[in-house]
Design a protein around this motif. Sequence first.
Motif, PDB file in Angstrom:
ATOM      1  N   ALA A   1      -4.806   6.897   1.063  1.00  0.00           N
ATOM      2  CA  ALA A   1      -6.061   6.345   0.543  1.00  0.00           C
ATOM      3  C   ALA A   1      -6.317   6.929  -0.839  1.00  0.00           C
ATOM      4  O   ALA A   1      -6.230   8.136  -1.023  1.00  0.00           O
TER       5      ALA A   1
ATOM      6  N   ASP B   1     -13.728   6.034  -0.145  1.00  0.00           N
ATOM      7  CA  ASP B   1     -14.087   4.717   0.390  1.00  0.00           C
ATOM      8  C   ASP B   1     -12.907   4.079   1.108  1.00  0.00           C
ATOM      9  O   ASP B   1     -13.035   3.538   2.207  1.00  0.00           O
ATOM     10  N   GLU B   2     -11.749   4.149   0.431  1.00  0.00           N
ATOM     11  CA  GLU B   2     -10.545   3.565   1.019  1.00  0.00           C
ATOM     12  C   GLU B   2     -10.173   4.312   2.306  1.00  0.00           C
ATOM     13  O   GLU B   2      -9.768   3.719   3.293  1.00  0.00           O
ATOM     14  N   TYR B   3     -10.354   5.616   2.260  1.00  0.00           N
ATOM     15  CA  TYR B   3     -10.061   6.421   3.445  1.00  0.00           C
ATOM     16  C   TYR B   3     -10.946   6.007   4.624  1.00  0.00           C
ATOM     17  O   TYR B   3     -10.465   5.809   5.740  1.00  0.00           O
ATOM     18  N   SER B   4     -12.247   5.835   4.364  1.00  0.00           N
ATOM     19  CA  SER B   4     -13.179   5.420   5.424  1.00  0.00           C
ATOM     20  C   SER B   4     -12.800   4.046   5.970  1.00  0.00           C
ATOM     21  O   SER B   4     -12.873   3.796   7.172  1.00  0.00           O
ATOM     22  N   TYR B   5     -12.379   3.177   5.074  1.00  0.00           N
ATOM     23  CA  TYR B   5     -11.966   1.828   5.456  1.00  0.00           C
ATOM     24  C   TYR B   5     -10.741   1.884   6.389  1.00  0.00           C
ATOM     25  O   TYR B   5     -10.716   1.254   7.446  1.00  0.00           O
ATOM     26  N   TYR B   6      -9.737   2.670   5.992  1.00  0.00           N
ATOM     27  CA  TYR B   6      -8.538   2.819   6.826  1.00  0.00           C
ATOM     28  C   TYR B   6      -8.871   3.491   8.161  1.00  0.00           C
ATOM     29  O   TYR B   6      -8.300   3.185   9.200  1.00  0.00           O
ATOM     30  N   ASP B   7      -9.800   4.426   8.078  1.00  0.00           N
ATOM     31  CA  ASP B   7     -10.146   5.212   9.255  1.00  0.00           C
ATOM     32  C   ASP B   7     -10.727   4.342  10.373  1.00  0.00           C
ATOM     33  O   ASP B   7     -10.596   4.651  11.553  1.00  0.00           O
ATOM     34  N   GLU B   8     -11.378   3.228   9.993  1.00  0.00           N
ATOM     35  CA  GLU B   8     -11.960   2.331  10.993  1.00  0.00           C
ATOM     36  C   GLU B   8     -10.916   1.455  11.656  1.00  0.00           C
ATOM     37  O   GLU B   8     -11.171   0.854  12.691  1.00  0.00           O
ATOM     38  N   ASP B   9      -9.754   1.368  11.032  1.00  0.00           N
ATOM     39  CA  ASP B   9      -8.678   0.535  11.562  1.00  0.00           C
ATOM     40  C   ASP B   9      -7.793   1.386  12.476  1.00  0.00           C
ATOM     41  O   ASP B   9      -7.089   2.283  12.012  1.00  0.00           O
TER      42      ASP B   9
ATOM     43  N   ARG C   1       0.833  -1.201   0.000  1.00  0.00           N
ATOM     44  CA  ARG C   1       0.000   0.000   0.000  1.00  0.00           C
ATOM     45  C   ARG C   1       0.874   1.259   0.000  1.00  0.00           C
ATOM     46  O   ARG C   1       1.862   1.327   0.741  1.00  0.00           O
TER      47      ARG C   1
END
Length: 170
Positions: free
Chosen positions: A92, A96-104, A57
């Motif tokens: 990101a 969408d990818e940003y939101s996904y990373y943000d949850e981690d 990534r």
Amino acid sequence: MFTHKRFIIDSLNFVRNSEVHHGRILPAELERLREYLLDHSGEIVYSISGVFDEKGRPTLKIMIAGMVTLCCQRCLSKLEHTLDVKTSLLIARNQDEYSYYDEDNSVDAILASPDIDALTLIEDEIILSLPISPRHQENECSINNITISTSEITGAVKKHPFISLKSLKK
Ligand SMILES: [Zn+2]
């Protein structure tokens, strides 16, 4: 005043080209950081590297070292604070990818952008790394030379079982 040359990072290209940017700045040059400082002494060096992490990534690796002067919240005098920041920001590619990373919680991410200001990024990371309530070490704080309150002694004793428990867990 300082006129620092702005360095703009095109985040995804920066990673693709394995670019590295490093620089040296004075605390006085960072306007938002200045509000946290007691004076403008010290110096900051930093580097930003574009890499792919172990999962492939795109990532910006940030290293910041140096010294700034904070104000001790107990004795209100000068506190030299060493900066030692090593962090990685995933890039990101879209929201969408940003939101996904943000949850981690184990990663930090930024949204890809062709014009990330390097100094703004560095300044953000420095401010994030500062202690919320900066204080001298117990033996270095000048307030200890005046008086040590009993509540502080009790506090120190109370802290000890916790510290030993923590080290036992390791
Ligand atoms: Zn102090």
